[in-house]
Design an enzyme around this catalytic site. Structure first.
Site, PDB file in Angstrom:
ATOM      1  N   HIS A 223       6.142  -4.588   1.196  1.00  0.00           N
ATOM      2  CA  HIS A 223       7.007  -3.402   1.204  1.00  0.00           C
ATOM      3  C   HIS A 223       6.997  -2.693   2.547  1.00  0.00           C
ATOM      4  O   HIS A 223       5.988  -2.672   3.246  1.00  0.00           O
ATOM      5  CB  HIS A 223       6.554  -2.415   0.122  1.00  0.00           C
ATOM      6  CG  HIS A 223       6.554  -3.011  -1.250  1.00  0.00           C
ATOM      7  ND1 HIS A 223       5.585  -2.726  -2.172  1.00  0.00           N
ATOM      8  CD2 HIS A 223       7.406  -3.878  -1.858  1.00  0.00           C
ATOM      9  CE1 HIS A 223       5.835  -3.388  -3.291  1.00  0.00           C
ATOM     10  NE2 HIS A 223       6.937  -4.092  -3.123  1.00  0.00           N
TER      11      HIS A 223
ATOM     12  N   LYS B  74      -0.146   3.590   6.875  1.00  0.00           N
ATOM     13  CA  LYS B  74      -0.937   3.648   5.641  1.00  0.00           C
ATOM     14  C   LYS B  74      -2.405   3.411   5.962  1.00  0.00           C
ATOM     15  O   LYS B  74      -2.741   2.542   6.759  1.00  0.00           O
ATOM     16  CB  LYS B  74      -0.478   2.571   4.659  1.00  0.00           C
ATOM     17  CG  LYS B  74       0.951   2.729   4.200  1.00  0.00           C
ATOM     18  CD  LYS B  74       1.382   1.568   3.323  1.00  0.00           C
ATOM     19  CE  LYS B  74       2.831   1.731   2.896  1.00  0.00           C
ATOM     20  NZ  LYS B  74       3.315   0.568   2.165  1.00  0.00           N
TER      21      LYS B  74
ATOM     22  N   TYR C   5      -3.957   4.972  -1.107  1.00  0.00           N
ATOM     23  CA  TYR C   5      -3.221   4.953   0.151  1.00  0.00           C
ATOM     24  C   TYR C   5      -3.109   6.380   0.666  1.00  0.00           C
ATOM     25  O   TYR C   5      -2.756   7.269  -0.094  1.00  0.00           O
ATOM     26  CB  TYR C   5      -1.765   4.526  -0.045  1.00  0.00           C
ATOM     27  CG  TYR C   5      -1.457   3.220  -0.674  1.00  0.00           C
ATOM     28  CD1 TYR C   5      -0.872   2.218   0.076  1.00  0.00           C
ATOM     29  CD2 TYR C   5      -1.662   2.989  -2.032  1.00  0.00           C
ATOM     30  CE1 TYR C   5      -0.508   1.016  -0.506  1.00  0.00           C
ATOM     31  CE2 TYR C   5      -1.310   1.791  -2.618  1.00  0.00           C
ATOM     32  CZ  TYR C   5      -0.728   0.812  -1.843  1.00  0.00           C
ATOM     33  OH  TYR C   5      -0.366  -0.372  -2.429  1.00  0.00           O
TER      34      TYR C   5
ATOM     35  N   ASP D 155      10.037  -7.105  -6.578  1.00  0.00           N
ATOM     36  CA  ASP D 155       9.407  -8.056  -5.657  1.00  0.00           C
ATOM     37  C   ASP D 155       9.908  -9.479  -5.888  1.00  0.00           C
ATOM     38  O   ASP D 155       9.925 -10.294  -4.975  1.00  0.00           O
ATOM     39  CB  ASP D 155       7.889  -8.002  -5.784  1.00  0.00           C
ATOM     40  CG  ASP D 155       7.318  -6.700  -5.246  1.00  0.00           C
ATOM     41  OD1 ASP D 155       8.046  -5.958  -4.569  1.00  0.00           O
ATOM     42  OD2 ASP D 155       6.135  -6.424  -5.507  1.00  0.00           O
TER      43      ASP D 155
END
Length: 175
Positions: A56, A65, A125, A161
């Site tokens: 992603h 991140k 995250y 996905d």
């Protein structure tokens, strides 16, 4: 806390300071004075074994991140999408588990994904930008150009996905 460089520039491992005793431990996972990044948005993800999430990224309002595994074990993958980078289109992978004394920093303009290797896993995250669904993109996890060794042939994937992904060529080398 200490920064460790990887083979891809700006992709970093943050080695934590861990304080252990008979009760357990306390681990620092982020210090702005060590990693001078603004990471105002936190997300937590829970997955079952063989779930693959990714790859992603956001085409606009890209997110840096900081990945910390709080439960379980994952194979974490970052793909360099910076067009002017010497490592454009290259990936870096690392196995991270709950007992590791580090977090993984992925700068902006990288695609990110992970595979849950344990019975279940929880990932925290810290992100530099908020999620923006309008600009979310998915790079095919099994893209032959990237040739990522996920060590699995049939992971559990979300519909997004599985069906709404694009190859590296489609995303970056349109005719």
């Amino acid at each position: 806390m200490k920064l460790i460089k990887t083979k891809i520039p700006d992709l970093l491992i943050l080695k934590s300071q861990v304080f252990k005793d008979k009760r357990g431990f306390l681990k620092e996972t982020f210090r702005k004075d060590v990693l001078n990044k603004n990471l105002p948005f936190d997300v937590m993800s829970y997955s079952k074994k063989n779930v693959l999430r990714g790859l992603h990224f956001q085409s606009k309002y890209s997110q840096a991140k900081l990945i910390t595994v709080t439960h379980g074990k994952i194979l974490d993958v970052a793909v360099d999408l910076r067009k002017n980078s010497k490592t454009f289109g290259k990936y870096f992978s690392i196995i991270i588990n709950q007992d590791d004394d580090f977090s993984f920093f992925i700068p902006e303009n990288f695609a990110h994904g992970f595979l849950c290797l344990s019975k279940s896993c929880t990932i925290n995250y810290k992100c530099s930008n908020y999620r923006n669904q309008k600009y979310e993109r998915t790079l095919a996890w099994n893209d032959p150009h990237l040739n990522i060794n996920w060590h699995i042939k049939n992971p559990l994937l979300s519909d997004k996905d599985k069906n709404k992904n694009q190859t590296f060529k489609e995303l970056f080398f349109k005719s």
